[in-house]
Design a protein around this motif. Structure first.
Motif, PDB file in Angstrom:
ATOM      1  N   LEU A  44     -21.873 -34.622  26.081  1.00 34.64           N
ATOM      2  CA  LEU A  44     -23.025 -33.758  25.800  1.00 34.64           C
ATOM      3  C   LEU A  44     -24.319 -34.560  25.850  1.00 34.64           C
ATOM      4  O   LEU A  44     -25.318 -34.108  26.420  1.00 34.64           O
ATOM      5  CB  LEU A  44     -22.869 -33.084  24.437  1.00 34.64           C
ATOM      6  N   LYS A  45     -24.311 -35.747  25.247  1.00 36.05           N
ATOM      7  CA  LYS A  45     -25.510 -36.599  25.287  1.00 36.05           C
ATOM      8  C   LYS A  45     -25.876 -36.926  26.729  1.00 36.05           C
ATOM      9  O   LYS A  45     -27.053 -36.910  27.102  1.00 36.05           O
ATOM     10  CB  LYS A  45     -25.274 -37.893  24.513  1.00 36.05           C
ATOM     11  N   SER A  77     -33.267 -28.379  23.731  1.00 35.54           N
ATOM     12  CA  SER A  77     -33.658 -28.835  22.391  1.00 35.54           C
ATOM     13  C   SER A  77     -32.774 -28.213  21.315  1.00 35.54           C
ATOM     14  O   SER A  77     -32.347 -28.904  20.378  1.00 35.54           O
ATOM     15  CB  SER A  77     -35.118 -28.471  22.113  1.00 35.54           C
ATOM     16  N   ARG A  78     -32.476 -26.920  21.451  1.00 40.58           N
ATOM     17  CA  ARG A  78     -31.605 -26.262  20.471  1.00 40.58           C
ATOM     18  C   ARG A  78     -30.191 -26.852  20.516  1.00 40.58           C
ATOM     19  O   ARG A  78     -29.561 -27.044  19.476  1.00 40.58           O
ATOM     20  CB  ARG A  78     -31.566 -24.757  20.711  1.00 40.58           C
ATOM     21  N   ALA A  79     -29.700 -27.122  21.720  1.00 44.31           N
ATOM     22  CA  ALA A  79     -28.350 -27.685  21.850  1.00 44.31           C
ATOM     23  C   ALA A  79     -28.295 -29.094  21.265  1.00 44.31           C
ATOM     24  O   ALA A  79     -27.333 -29.452  20.576  1.00 44.31           O
ATOM     25  CB  ALA A  79     -27.917 -27.692  23.317  1.00 44.31           C
ATOM     26  N   VAL A  80     -29.322 -29.898  21.503  1.00 44.79           N
ATOM     27  CA  VAL A  80     -29.365 -31.252  20.939  1.00 44.79           C
ATOM     28  C   VAL A  80     -29.373 -31.178  19.418  1.00 44.79           C
ATOM     29  O   VAL A  80     -28.653 -31.922  18.739  1.00 44.79           O
ATOM     30  CB  VAL A  80     -30.600 -32.039  21.460  1.00 44.79           C
ATOM     31  N   ALA A 100     -21.751 -23.797  19.814  1.00 39.62           N
ATOM     32  CA  ALA A 100     -21.270 -22.932  20.896  1.00 39.62           C
ATOM     33  C   ALA A 100     -22.374 -21.981  21.360  1.00 39.62           C
ATOM     34  O   ALA A 100     -22.565 -21.781  22.568  1.00 39.62           O
ATOM     35  CB  ALA A 100     -20.041 -22.156  20.441  1.00 39.62           C
ATOM     36  N   VAL A 101     -23.112 -21.404  20.418  1.00 41.62           N
ATOM     37  CA  VAL A 101     -24.205 -20.494  20.770  1.00 41.62           C
ATOM     38  C   VAL A 101     -25.298 -21.252  21.530  1.00 41.62           C
ATOM     39  O   VAL A 101     -25.794 -20.782  22.565  1.00 41.62           O
ATOM     40  CB  VAL A 101     -24.788 -19.819  19.506  1.00 41.62           C
ATOM     41  N   ALA A 102     -25.648 -22.441  21.037  1.00 44.83           N
ATOM     42  CA  ALA A 102     -26.693 -23.239  21.698  1.00 44.83           C
ATOM     43  C   ALA A 102     -26.242 -23.688  23.086  1.00 44.83           C
ATOM     44  O   ALA A 102     -27.023 -23.658  24.045  1.00 44.83           O
ATOM     45  CB  ALA A 102     -27.049 -24.450  20.836  1.00 44.83           C
ATOM     46  N   GLN A 104     -24.069 -22.170  24.994  1.00 48.91           N
ATOM     47  CA  GLN A 104     -24.023 -20.992  25.855  1.00 48.91           C
ATOM     48  C   GLN A 104     -25.427 -20.678  26.373  1.00 48.91           C
ATOM     49  O   GLN A 104     -25.603 -20.379  27.548  1.00 48.91           O
ATOM     50  CB  GLN A 104     -23.453 -19.800  25.104  1.00 48.91           C
ATOM     51  N   ALA A 105     -26.418 -20.765  25.496  1.00 52.37           N
ATOM     52  CA  ALA A 105     -27.803 -20.521  25.914  1.00 52.37           C
ATOM     53  C   ALA A 105     -28.252 -21.570  26.925  1.00 52.37           C
ATOM     54  O   ALA A 105     -28.917 -21.243  27.919  1.00 52.37           O
ATOM     55  CB  ALA A 105     -28.725 -20.521  24.698  1.00 52.37           C
ATOM     56  N   LEU A 106     -27.877 -22.816  26.701  1.00 55.06           N
ATOM     57  CA  LEU A 106     -28.239 -23.878  27.633  1.00 55.06           C
ATOM     58  C   LEU A 106     -27.565 -23.654  28.981  1.00 55.06           C
ATOM     59  O   LEU A 106     -28.202 -23.770  30.035  1.00 55.06           O
ATOM     60  CB  LEU A 106     -27.848 -25.248  27.067  1.00 55.06           C
ATOM     61  N   GLY A 107     -26.293 -23.330  28.964  1.00 53.10           N
ATOM     62  CA  GLY A 107     -25.581 -23.068  30.214  1.00 53.10           C
ATOM     63  C   GLY A 107     -26.189 -21.907  30.982  1.00 53.10           C
ATOM     64  O   GLY A 107     -26.317 -21.951  32.207  1.00 53.10           O
ATOM     65  N   SER A 108     -26.585 -20.880  30.247  1.00 48.39           N
ATOM     66  CA  SER A 108     -27.200 -19.714  30.871  1.00 48.39           C
ATOM     67  C   SER A 108     -28.542 -20.074  31.504  1.00 48.39           C
ATOM     68  O   SER A 108     -28.836 -19.683  32.635  1.00 48.39           O
ATOM     69  CB  SER A 108     -27.374 -18.622  29.819  1.00 48.39           C
ATOM     70  N   SER A 109     -29.362 -20.831  30.778  1.00 51.24           N
ATOM     71  CA  SER A 109     -30.678 -21.194  31.324  1.00 51.24           C
ATOM     72  C   SER A 109     -30.535 -22.164  32.496  1.00 51.24           C
ATOM     73  O   SER A 109     -31.284 -22.074  33.469  1.00 51.24           O
ATOM     74  CB  SER A 109     -31.590 -21.759  30.238  1.00 51.24           C
ATOM     75  N   LEU A 110     -29.567 -23.062  32.437  1.00 50.45           N
ATOM     76  CA  LEU A 110     -29.313 -23.952  33.575  1.00 50.45           C
ATOM     77  C   LEU A 110     -28.835 -23.144  34.782  1.00 50.45           C
ATOM     78  O   LEU A 110     -29.223 -23.432  35.918  1.00 50.45           O
ATOM     79  CB  LEU A 110     -28.267 -25.008  33.225  1.00 50.45           C
ATOM     80  N   GLY A 111     -27.996 -22.151  34.526  1.00 53.84           N
ATOM     81  CA  GLY A 111     -27.530 -21.281  35.613  1.00 53.84           C
ATOM     82  C   GLY A 111     -28.682 -20.554  36.280  1.00 53.84           C
ATOM     83  O   GLY A 111     -28.744 -20.459  37.514  1.00 53.84           O
ATOM     84  N   ARG A 112     -29.609 -20.030  35.453  1.00 57.10           N
ATOM     85  CA  ARG A 112     -30.785 -19.359  36.011  1.00 57.10           C
ATOM     86  C   ARG A 112     -31.626 -20.335  36.836  1.00 57.10           C
ATOM     87  O   ARG A 112     -32.130 -19.976  37.899  1.00 57.10           O
ATOM     88  CB  ARG A 112     -31.635 -18.746  34.898  1.00 57.10           C
TER      89      ARG A 112
END
Length: 197
Positions: A44-45, A77-80, A100-102, A104-112
């Motif tokens: 993750l880091k 930032s939220r995931a970190v 997991a929520v953070a 998921q949001a990171l994965g979604s924004s990276l996908g976009r």
């Protein structure tokens, strides 16, 4: 000393040896869970360090997509922050849910970001962007394998700590049921492509 005293002493010794063996096995399994979490944390880091570079490369080409780039930065930032909260508390249910929520949001924004990248052929062809994209994809694979290893270790720990008679000793010593990492439920991952001839 009579025979009854020897039997009681022998029984006490057997129970003490069993208790020590159970404790040692649970401690060993707990350490393996912590090690498995550490492997996830390392990956993750690594991903968190790659993302700002990816955003900076994309920023040079995507002046009109500032909102997408800012969303990736905020999600990172939220995931970190969630990963920092979880560090040292492997198996904590609430902290795992927050991560997991953070994630998921990171994965979604990276996908976009990757979808938007498709609209910029120069960016897509940029060697640095390709390299960073490959590094992130490779890291995602490593995270997936590390999550699987973590869940395997948690399952082994939970199985051991919930089997009778070890369950008694585990509860007395405060060994708690650990939470497993759950699969994400993003729309992008759940959608199965339709093939038609």
């Amino acid at each position: 000393m009579g025979t009854a005293a020897f039997i009681i002493l022998a029984l006490f010794i057997v129970i003490a040896l069993w208790a020590v063996a159970v404790y040692n096995r649970l401690r060993l399994l707990g350490n393996r869970v912590e090690n498995a979490w550490s492997q996830i944390d390392v990956q993750l880091k690594r991903r968190y360090e790659l993302i700002p570079n990816l955003v900076e490369v994309a920023r040079g080409y995507m002046q009109h997509e500032a909102a997408t780039l800012e969303a990736v930065t905020r999600a990172r930032s939220r995931a970190v922050s969630a990963a920092d909260t979880l560090r040292g508390h492997a198996g904590s249910g609430n902290a795992l849910s927050d991560l997991a929520v953070a994630e998921q949001a990171l994965g979604s924004s990276l996908g976009r970001l990757m979808v938007v990248t498709e609209a910029y052929p120069e960016l897509k062809a940029d060697a640095q962007m390709q390299s960073l994209s490959e590094e992130i994809a490779s890291t995602e694979n490593r995270i997936g394998f590390a999550r699987q290893a973590y869940n395997d270790e948690v399952m082994e720990f939970n199985n051991k700590a919930s089997q009778f008679p070890d369950l008694i000793w585990a509860r007395l010593l405060g060994f708690k049921h650990l939470s497993m990492l759950q699969a994400t439920t993003s729309e992008q991952e759940r959608t199965v492509p339709q093939v038609r001839f």
